[in-house]
Motif scaffolding. Sequence first.
Motif, PDB file in Angstrom:
ATOM      1  N   LEU A  54       9.594  -4.700  12.199  1.00 34.40           N
ATOM      2  CA  LEU A  54       9.074  -3.340  12.314  1.00 34.40           C
ATOM      3  C   LEU A  54       8.595  -3.022  13.721  1.00 34.40           C
ATOM      4  O   LEU A  54       8.585  -1.855  14.122  1.00 34.40           O
ATOM      5  CB  LEU A  54       7.931  -3.117  11.324  1.00 34.40           C
ATOM      6  N   THR A  59      11.486   1.919  11.119  1.00 36.86           N
ATOM      7  CA  THR A  59      12.126   2.557   9.966  1.00 36.86           C
ATOM      8  C   THR A  59      12.952   1.573   9.135  1.00 36.86           C
ATOM      9  O   THR A  59      13.591   1.992   8.162  1.00 36.86           O
ATOM     10  CB  THR A  59      13.047   3.701  10.432  1.00 36.86           C
ATOM     11  N   LYS A  61      14.163  -0.373   6.356  1.00 38.33           N
ATOM     12  CA  LYS A  61      13.797  -0.226   4.953  1.00 38.33           C
ATOM     13  C   LYS A  61      13.423  -1.551   4.292  1.00 38.33           C
ATOM     14  O   LYS A  61      12.451  -1.626   3.528  1.00 38.33           O
ATOM     15  CB  LYS A  61      14.935   0.440   4.176  1.00 38.33           C
ATOM     16  N   ASN A  64       9.963  -2.712   5.568  1.00 38.16           N
ATOM     17  CA  ASN A  64       8.907  -1.879   4.992  1.00 38.16           C
ATOM     18  C   ASN A  64       8.684  -2.216   3.519  1.00 38.16           C
ATOM     19  O   ASN A  64       7.541  -2.274   3.054  1.00 38.16           O
ATOM     20  CB  ASN A  64       9.263  -0.396   5.133  1.00 38.16           C
ATOM     21  N   PHE A  84       4.019   1.824   3.728  1.00 33.67           N
ATOM     22  CA  PHE A  84       5.196   0.960   3.886  1.00 33.67           C
ATOM     23  C   PHE A  84       6.174   1.160   2.722  1.00 33.67           C
ATOM     24  O   PHE A  84       7.385   1.251   2.939  1.00 33.67           O
ATOM     25  CB  PHE A  84       4.777  -0.515   3.966  1.00 33.67           C
ATOM     26  N   GLY A  88      10.359   2.199   2.193  1.00 33.58           N
ATOM     27  CA  GLY A  88      11.087   1.026   1.737  1.00 33.58           C
ATOM     28  C   GLY A  88      12.466   1.321   1.169  1.00 33.58           C
ATOM     29  O   GLY A  88      12.894   2.472   1.058  1.00 33.58           O
TER      30      GLY A  88
END
Length: 297
Positions: A54, A59, A61, A64, A84, A88
């Motif tokens: 991150l 961003t 996925k 997150n 987060f 995701g």
Amino acid sequence: MDRYDVARLTIKSGLLAAKGCRNQELTLVFQQREKEIEVIERIYGRIKSAMTTLDADPTDKEANEMIGRFYCFTKEDWEKGTPFLALGSNEELARLAALDLKPPASLEDQATLADEWWDLAEKTKDSAKQLRRHAIDRYLAILPRMEGLARRKIENRIQSSEQWLSKDARYMGFPTFDGLPSLLDESEKYHDSKGDEFAFQIGACDAYIVIDLKRECYISRVEIQNRAVHDRMHNATMSFSNTYGERGEKVWTAPDNAKEWSISPAKLHKARYITIALNSTTDCYLHLKKVKVFGPQ
């Protein structure tokens, strides 16, 4: 920043102190916390790579998703984890998390959002308890404003998930006197001079009781039954805390002099100690017949 090295040292010191004074109950508490920290620290070690990812791409996925699940489902820190999850890879989780970050304005839509969290828990295996507790937290926030069948639906859902937390609790009255029983349950172990019920015959200003659940629990409802309707119960308060000797956060003030109350706080609380106090400026007596504490499984 998550400092599990500091947590381990603190728990180790507490464990040594508990063993040193031969406090078996406290020793078990610290041993349980030690195991919990070991599990969380092990999982945290696996998400460090996601945090690095991150740093390069906020961003991402999958990263997150991993971090969001750690904070929401492992630590149950939804405030930290929800942003987060909203970014995701799980589309349904991300959608609901995004709605949590910007809650609907209308009461009906807020109830629908809580319903969706509940429904997700019903069809999820690995994190069902955490999702259900989050749904209950959402329900409790809107329960005071709900009416009729909609309110009953929420109450039924919350109660269907509850367990009796205070069955083996210990309680203490202050100022203290000899002869207090140590169990809170519905058996014949209630006792005072009358036989089948307990009462706090406390004659002093600011009389209060402390209920020790013996472990941290999520609390969704408390039932209090007074021996009789007394003016002195007006303005009685209830507080939750995780530290013995601290009253903690006040979650309820008696609205009237009723004989019994069923209290649902405005959110799900995690606590070990419950304090019920009279807050009187004159000498008075606290006569409680029954206290039952419930929380989601």
